[in-house]
Motif scaffolding. Sequence first.
Motif, PDB file in Angstrom:
ATOM      1  N   PHE A   1       0.832  -1.219   0.000  1.00 52.13           N
ATOM      2  CA  PHE A   1       0.000   0.000   0.000  1.00 52.13           C
ATOM      3  C   PHE A   1       0.861   1.262   0.000  1.00 52.13           C
ATOM      4  N   GLY A   2       2.063   1.135  -0.603  1.00 50.15           N
ATOM      5  CA  GLY A   2       2.890   2.327  -0.739  1.00 50.15           C
ATOM      6  C   GLY A   2       4.133   2.268   0.114  1.00 50.15           C
ATOM      7  N   SER A   3       4.951   3.309  -0.042  1.00 54.52           N
ATOM      8  CA  SER A   3       6.210   3.379   0.706  1.00 54.52           C
ATOM      9  C   SER A   3       6.288   4.715   1.432  1.00 54.52           C
ATOM     10  N   LEU A   4       6.799   5.750   0.831  1.00 48.61           N
ATOM     11  CA  LEU A   4       6.858   7.065   1.510  1.00 48.61           C
ATOM     12  C   LEU A   4       5.468   7.638   1.740  1.00 48.61           C
ATOM     13  N   ALA A   5       4.460   7.141   0.993  1.00 57.81           N
ATOM     14  CA  ALA A   5       3.084   7.645   1.163  1.00 57.81           C
ATOM     15  C   ALA A   5       2.287   6.788   2.139  1.00 57.81           C
ATOM     16  N   HIS A   6       2.894   5.685   2.615  1.00 60.26           N
ATOM     17  CA  HIS A   6       2.149   4.711   3.416  1.00 60.26           C
ATOM     18  C   HIS A   6       1.631   5.341   4.706  1.00 60.26           C
ATOM     19  N   SER A   7       0.453   4.893   5.148  1.00 62.11           N
ATOM     20  CA  SER A   7      -0.134   5.445   6.390  1.00 62.11           C
ATOM     21  C   SER A   7       0.633   4.965   7.626  1.00 62.11           C
ATOM     22  N   ASP A   8       1.385   3.872   7.479  1.00 64.80           N
ATOM     23  CA  ASP A   8       2.119   3.299   8.611  1.00 64.80           C
ATOM     24  C   ASP A   8       3.524   3.887   8.691  1.00 64.80           C
ATOM     25  N   PRO A   9       3.830   4.614   9.779  1.00 64.80           N
ATOM     26  CA  PRO A   9       5.153   5.253   9.888  1.00 64.80           C
ATOM     27  C   PRO A   9       6.313   4.251   9.807  1.00 64.80           C
ATOM     28  N   ASP A  10       6.088   2.998  10.226  1.00 62.77           N
ATOM     29  CA  ASP A  10       7.162   1.993  10.144  1.00 62.77           C
ATOM     30  C   ASP A  10       7.542   1.707   8.695  1.00 62.77           C
ATOM     31  N   VAL A  11       6.536   1.650   7.821  1.00 68.63           N
ATOM     32  CA  VAL A  11       6.813   1.409   6.401  1.00 68.63           C
ATOM     33  C   VAL A  11       7.560   2.603   5.825  1.00 68.63           C
ATOM     34  N   ARG A  12       7.130   3.825   6.169  1.00 71.99           N
ATOM     35  CA  ARG A  12       7.819   5.030   5.658  1.00 71.99           C
ATOM     36  C   ARG A  12       9.266   5.054   6.153  1.00 71.99           C
ATOM     37  N   LYS A  13       9.445   4.690   7.412  1.00 72.09           N
ATOM     38  CA  LYS A  13      10.800   4.684   8.012  1.00 72.09           C
ATOM     39  C   LYS A  13      11.673   3.686   7.237  1.00 72.09           C
ATOM     40  N   ARG A  14      11.117   2.511   6.953  1.00 77.92           N
ATOM     41  CA  ARG A  14      11.853   1.477   6.233  1.00 77.92           C
ATOM     42  C   ARG A  14      12.226   1.956   4.842  1.00 77.92           C
ATOM     43  N   ALA A  15      11.302   2.646   4.196  1.00 72.54           N
ATOM     44  CA  ALA A  15      11.557   3.150   2.837  1.00 72.54           C
ATOM     45  C   ALA A  15      12.671   4.199   2.849  1.00 72.54           C
TER      46      ALA A  15
END
Length: 429
Positions: free
Chosen positions: A146-160
């Motif tokens: 469901f996205g990377s830098l746009a993801h609603s989950d801060p953990d996914v954005r952090k990982r990206a």
Amino acid sequence: MAVRITPDQIRELEGSEVAAHQRDLDALGVRLADRGVDADSVISEVQRFSVAAPSWALGTGGTRFGRFPGGGEPRTTEEKLDDIAALHALTGANATVSLHVPWDDPDDPAALRGYAEELGIAFDAMNSNTFQDNPSTTGSGVSYKFGSLAHSDPDVRKRALEHNRAVIDLGVELGSNALTVWLADGTNHPGQADFRRQFERVADGLRELHDALPPGWELLVEHKPYEPAFYSTVNADWGSSLLLAQHAGERTRCLVDLGHHLPNANIEQVVSRLAMVGRLGGFHFNDSKYGDDDLTVGSIHPYQFFLIVRELVEHGEGAMPSVRYMIDASHNLKDPVEDLVQGTDQIQCTIAQALLVDRAALREAQDANDPALAEELLHDAFRSDVRPIVAEARRRNGAALSPLTTFRRTGYRTMVTAARGDDAVSTGL
Ligand code: LRH
Ligand code: MN
């Protein structure tokens, strides 16, 4: 033992062509002189030009409907560099490679850098990949579905962000100084996400990346209207890309992939706008008939490509401006090296044609509101057969007069297929 194509080998294979080439060149030189054009200045400008080869396009591309590998594909980044060295030997205009991580994930970056330096190949912009889940980029428990830098989950954005910083660190070891970020982030269904919140998350992420750039580095953001997202894409068009670049910081510019525009978009005007505001960072050259087809440069819309390159020559005040030129193509049917040879040749020819435009006369016709004359001036250049000039520019760079024919005469593909195997498969698209 890697297969090499050498200038001596090329000269030997093309010995019988030189006399005819010289006659063509002399004849064209006379015709151009009659038009007040100095052929040698065009030749040296073409000689000066180089376009990066994409590391992800040295193998056979495919679609969801199938892939038909041709055999002898490069199995490692080193073997991709071997193929790019062969390409550069033939064109004299592919002195750099653009890597894509983790499709390229060298265990020993210093050794890879040394290998490339021996081949005379340098590393252009690095590409990150937060559009595929991969243990090395996502680790466990995180997905870019469901996205990377746009993801609603801060953990996914952090990982990206961590992945992008790791790509920068690798680039520093390889001597690169730019990162290209193309995000697949978007939606497939109306209401699936909030356009503004997605955009703001990406904008903040890119600013964080910008602020983490090493000295001398730049960030390139690449827009695309759709695929793999089929309802909305966060960085969908040049306007979104410009807003993201302005928000991220001074060292962020926009990369224009020619295949990333909706049908009938005026791409040459997009180039003019981005250049005007100093945010034109580079290109992914290719061509397309319908969508992001990644076909051979100039093979479908050669006049549109001419108009784009002419905008560049205008922006460069009679020369190609120093932005990043890269090819981004996918070869489903052609031999990858042959496709890149043809694409590079097409770019070289189009630059030579664009340099033949009488810019002063065109300016006069524009100010006089004389569209017929303006068009005649463009057609004079576009309809000029500049192949002798481009062949001469390659010859002066120690490369080939007829790169495609000469590539085949070297038997390169047969030799690398024997060395790598029929079932050798490359990483990439
Ligand atoms: C997206 C794109 C982007 C790359 C990928 C290989 O369509 O043009 O530049 O990351 O292709
Ligand atoms: Mn691209």
